[in-house]
Design an enzyme around this catalytic site. Structure first.
Site, short mmCIF file in Angstrom:
data_model
loop_
_atom_site.label_atom_id
_atom_site.label_comp_id
_atom_site.label_asym_id
_atom_site.label_seq_id
_atom_site.Cartn_x
_atom_site.Cartn_y
_atom_site.Cartn_z
N GLU A 1 58.22 57.74 43.25
CA GLU A 1 59.39 58.61 43.21
C GLU A 1 59.45 59.46 44.48
O GLU A 1 58.45 60.04 44.88
CB GLU A 1 59.33 59.55 41.99
CG GLU A 1 59.72 58.90 40.69
CD GLU A 1 60.01 59.93 39.61
OE1 GLU A 1 60.29 61.10 39.96
OE2 GLU A 1 59.94 59.57 38.42
N GLU B 1 67.55 62.06 33.63
CA GLU B 1 66.57 63.09 33.33
C GLU B 1 67.27 64.31 32.71
O GLU B 1 68.48 64.47 32.82
CB GLU B 1 65.85 63.53 34.61
CG GLU B 1 65.00 62.46 35.25
CD GLU B 1 64.26 62.99 36.46
OE1 GLU B 1 63.03 63.13 36.40
OE2 GLU B 1 64.94 63.28 37.47
N GLU C 1 56.77 59.38 33.75
CA GLU C 1 56.61 60.05 35.04
C GLU C 1 55.33 60.88 34.99
O GLU C 1 55.09 61.61 34.03
CB GLU C 1 57.80 60.95 35.34
CG GLU C 1 57.66 61.67 36.68
CD GLU C 1 58.85 62.58 36.99
OE1 GLU C 1 58.81 63.23 38.05
OE2 GLU C 1 59.79 62.62 36.18
N ASP D 1 64.56 60.39 43.07
CA ASP D 1 64.62 61.49 42.11
C ASP D 1 65.72 62.48 42.52
O ASP D 1 66.08 62.58 43.70
CB ASP D 1 63.27 62.19 42.06
CG ASP D 1 63.10 63.02 40.79
OD1 ASP D 1 63.94 62.89 39.90
OD2 ASP D 1 62.13 63.79 40.72
N ASN E 1 54.79 60.81 42.08
CA ASN E 1 55.64 61.49 43.07
C ASN E 1 55.01 61.40 44.46
O ASN E 1 53.80 61.53 44.63
CB ASN E 1 55.82 62.96 42.69
CG ASN E 1 56.77 63.12 41.52
OD1 ASN E 1 57.97 63.03 41.67
ND2 ASN E 1 56.21 63.34 40.33
#
Length: 759
Positions: A625, A712, A534, A655, A593
């Site tokens: 994401e 996560e 990420e 997410d 993101n």
């Protein structure tokens, strides 16, 4: 000496009136020249309108050509060889068009009409031109089959690339007039059709009625000269008019007929040698000019009245100068200190009154309160500025009543912001009665007010600084539906100063490359290999060092700068992937993101695809994401944007799954391929067995729907082992690695361990 004094007195007495006379003369001259110019412009504009309508009539004729073209396409050698079949086709053409009659002429000049009548037309111009492959329209007089004047539209009929005859559509004079009038329906005046010799071919109904008043009729074979010959006065001659027509360029003439001026234009039609002739009474032009000149005349009249008033005022200025000056000064002072819309004090007036009262106040006993109306701009846009102004006036009246009851002051600070000086008390919210502003008093919606309070403890602080402090306190609760009042303190000051510092330096930091990507590995725990990463942003400031994302990301999301920052990180990520590919590395996909601000801006898929094209990268290497909370903000928009990303080939990851209140609904609607669930949302509270069951259910549900799961927040070996036992192999968290700079991530991915992480 007496003569000189008398001369000076005469000058003082009469010079203003001489100047007035000179100004009047200049105004009259200007009006005359402006009138003439307006007349010329209006005539030119009217002529342009006639030319435009002539184009409309030409288009109408082309439409009739097109109608015949449609029927000529169905002609074959067989059906023109049989008279019965030919007449049947001509009859169908008459039934389905505006033509009164339709004829077909063979190459030898023999013509058959749809009713069976026959004639020889080899001498006719339309026939000769049609055989040569040309289209034409013609006024037919002494027509063989029918002695009445007809207008004919003719086109060649081609069969197998050869002209096999001429198709002729006939209009009666009345029907053709309808086509002509249709093109000039939006214009006023008289309109005729003539040829270059000046012969009048046709006129609108009003035009022919006008000729009747002159004792003229079309049956007599009229020419343009005939009505002109009735004129009492003609600027130019009829010879010049005919020369206009013969030149093919058109022109105009002005003449008087029965005491009224007429303005005549001749505009080429672009068909044959025909012209459109328009006759407009000069009164029509003057009406148009009067409309154009109305504003100018009003301005001139206003100017003249103003000059007269000025000179009259000068004659009495000595007696009223002192009184008017004093009154004006008082008015200006009042306007300076008060708000025009509400009538209460303005910011400037409030500051003046504050400076006067500060020495009389007791420290800690008084406070400044600042507030504004939430979403006031929306009220103006939705209900109009009149309603918004009414709301401001009503609010000002309420505040003025509170200030007078408390022996304080109130003012409109700016726009929908207000400030008060009142004694400090613990029940300030009760004093302002928040609920009364929620009532639908002016507009049918609930209104919310949030207050910032600055308690005056140091009387040496400038009044404008006190207002700013109260406003800073108000910003901390603005938009909240739970807290309505906040007091200013040093914590608020430091927070706002930090945000201001971030905002003032963000653009320069972006240009200098201070925002850099950090990568946190994603691990396939079953193999211990890095399967992706990420991409997270970090701000490396030369002055402040590493600034935590929690300090600047919320600020950027509020002011919209996050979109520029996201695109910068996307580009840096693509550049990194491109470099790895060029170096022959075994590349893993990277997840970037996309903020809710990016989604509101729209076209995320298009922007990302354009970026991938710039670096020649496949979509499989760049994953997207989005947070689950974005679904709650605007579900339809999020679904549309994510569907576009999926259609473009991107893998979309949700997410923070499970952290919101709409998880299952979002899972049902959103086209996502990967769920990222943070173990922190389960926390350490609650029953351990329930936490494990919830996590097991999420993994099972995702696998049932064909989705991958990335866990996560994995921080211990026990958590990793538990996740693997539940069927979740993809993990991310501090147990494996914190987010690291790209160089360190490259050592992990391409180093001696070959992308394996020991766990």
């Amino acid at each position: 000496m007496s003569k000189r004094r008398a001369a000076d007195g005469w000058t003082r007495r009469f010079l203003p009136w001489l100047l007035l006379a000179a100004i009047l003369l200049l105004c009259l001259c200007g009006a005359v020249f402006s009138w003439r110019g307006a007349v010329a412009r209006t005539r030119s504009a009217l002529r342009g309108d006639v030319a435009a309508q002539a184009v409309n009539f030409r288009d109408e004729l082309n439409r009739q050509y097109a109608v015949l073209d449609g029927y000529s396409a169905s002609f074959t050698a067989e059906n023109i060889a049989t008279r019965e079949e030919l007449l049947a086709k001509l009859t169908r053409c008459v039934e389905n068009t505006e033509f009164r009659q339709v004829c077909f002429a063979y190459p030898d000049g023999t013509l058959f009409r749809n009713d069976g009548a026959r004639a020889s037309v080899s001498h006719r111009r339309y026939f000769r031109q049609g055989i040569l492959g040309q289209r034409t329209v013609e006024l037919l007089v002494n027509y063989n089959i029918d002695p009445l004047p007809r207008f004919g539209v003719a086109i060649p009929v081609e069969i197998d690339g050869q002209v096999a005859g001429v198709l002729l559509g006939l209009f009666s004079r009345g029907d053709f007039r309808v086509l002509f009038e249709r093109s000039f329906s939006e214009q006023s005046g008289l309109f005729y059709l003539c040829d270059s010799s000046g012969k009048l071919l046709l006129g609108t109904t009003d035009s022919e009625a006008y000729l009747d008043t002159l004792g003229l009729s079309f049956e007599e074979g009229l020419t343009v000269e005939d009505p002109l010959a009735q004129a009492d006065h003609l600027q130019g001659s009829t010879e010049e008019t005919l020369a206009f027509l013969k030149s093919g360029t058109g022109g105009y003439s002005v003449y008087e007929l029965r005491g009224e001026r007429r303005y005549t234009t001749y505009e080429p039609l672009g068909v044959n040698d025909w012209f459109v002739v328009s006759v407009l009474p000069d009164s029509m032009i003057y009406r148009a000019v009067t409309g154009e000149m109305g504003l100018l005349m009003a301005i001139l009249l206003t100017a003249l009245v103003s000059v007269v008033v000025l000179f009259v005022a000068l004659s009495v200025r000595d007696r009223r100068l002192a009184q008017a000056g004093a009154q004006r000064a008082a008015e200006l002072q009042w306007q300076f200190e008060h708000d025009d819309l509400t009538g209460i004090l303005s910011r400037a007036g409030f500051l003046l009154r504050m400076e006067e009262r500060l020495p009389q106040l007791t420290a800690g006993a008084w406070c400044l309160v600042y507030f504004d109306i939430d979403k006031f701009k929306l009220i103006n846009e939705r209900f109009g500025y009149a309603k918004g102004n009414e709301l401001l006036r009503l609010t000002a009246q309420d505040l003025q009543a509170i200030a007078e009851a408390e022996q304080g002051l109130c003012a409109r600070n700016a726009a929908d912001g207000f400030v008060l000086l009142i004694p400090h008390r613990q029940d300030l919210l009760d004093l302002f009665s928040v609920k009364q502003y929620r009532e639908q008093r002016v507009v049918p919606m609930e209104l919310y007010l949030h207050y910032g309070v600055y308690v005056i403890r140091d009387l040496s602080v400038p009044a404008d600084r006190m207002i700013d402090c109260a406003r800073m306190a108000q910003k901390t609760v603005k938009g909240s539906y739970l807290d309505y009042l906040a007091y200013y303190d040093d914590r608020i000051r430091e927070q706002l100063l930090r945000e201001q510092e971030i905002v003032s330096s963000m653009s320069g930091a972006l240009e200098r490359g201070e925002f850099v990507p950090y990568l946190q590995p994603q691990i396939d725990y079953a193999t211990g290999r890095i399967s992706g990463a990420e991409v997270l942003v970090r701000w490396l400031s030369p002055e402040r060092g590493l600034i935590p994302p929690g300090e600047f990301i919320p600020v950027f999301e509020r002011n919209g700068f996050i979109t520029l920052l996201d695109e910068n990180i996307w580009r840096q990520t693509c550049r990194l992937l491109r470099r790895w590919l060029d170096e022959g590395r075994e590349v893993v996909p990277l997840s970037v993101n996309v903020s809710r601000t990016d989604l509101l801006r729209g076209n995320v898929a298009e922007r990302l695809c354009r970026l991938l094209d710039d670096f020649s990268l496949p979509t499989r290497l760049l994953r997207v994401e989005v947070t689950e909370s974005a679904y709650m903000d605007n579900p339809r928009l999020l679904i549309r944007e994510l569907q576009a990303l999926t259609d473009a080939g991107f893998v979309v990851e949700m997410d923070d799954f499970g952290s919101g209140y709409s998880s299952l609904n979002a899972l049902k609607d959103l086209p996502v391929q990967v769920l990222k669930t943070d173990l922190k949302f389960l926390g350490e509270t609650g029953v351990a067995s329930r936490r494990e069951r919830i996590l097991s259910a999420i993994v099972a549900l995702a696998h049932e729907m064909g989705m991958a799961v990335v866990a996560e927040g994995v921080e211990t070996r026990e958590q990793a082992a538990q996740l693997l036992a539940l069927g979740c192999r993809q993990m991310q968290g501090y147990y494996f690695s914190r987010p690291v700079p790209t160089e360190e991530f490259e050592r992990m991915l391409f180093g001696e361990e070959g992308g394996f992480v020991k766990a």
